[in-house]
Design a protein around this motif. Structure first.
Motif, PDB file in Angstrom:
ATOM      1  N   LYS A  47       6.309  45.864  48.853  1.00 34.65           N
ATOM      2  CA  LYS A  47       4.996  46.207  48.596  1.00 34.65           C
ATOM      3  C   LYS A  47       4.793  46.435  47.021  1.00 34.65           C
ATOM      4  O   LYS A  47       3.648  46.149  46.517  1.00 34.65           O
ATOM      5  N   TYR A  48       5.631  47.145  46.265  1.00 35.63           N
ATOM      6  CA  TYR A  48       5.656  47.615  45.166  1.00 35.63           C
ATOM      7  C   TYR A  48       6.699  46.958  44.312  1.00 35.63           C
ATOM      8  O   TYR A  48       7.929  47.070  44.973  1.00 35.63           O
ATOM      9  N   THR A  50       9.526  46.815  41.341  1.00 35.15           N
ATOM     10  CA  THR A  50      10.235  47.918  40.390  1.00 35.15           C
ATOM     11  C   THR A  50      10.327  47.013  39.245  1.00 35.15           C
ATOM     12  O   THR A  50      11.026  45.817  39.129  1.00 35.15           O
TER      13      THR A  50
END
Length: 53
Positions: A47-48, A50
């Protein structure tokens, strides 16, 4: 020296006993009728993201 080792064992005994009991509780019962869930064919994208460092 032996007294210090004995004291360390007495201090660590409750932790070892707790881990032993918890590991026995995690074992599945033979009588349970729980069926394993199949893993999804594809993993979902993150989802996110890094940052790459």
């Amino acid at each position: 020296m032996l007294k210090k080792a004995f004291i360390v064992l007495i201090i660590l005994l409750p932790s070892a006993l707790y881990l032993y009991i918890v590991s026995k509780d995690k074992a599945p019962d033979k009588d349970s009728s729980i069926t394993p869930v199949a893993a999804p064919a594809q993993e979902q994208p993150q989802k996110y993201q890094t940052p790459d460092h």
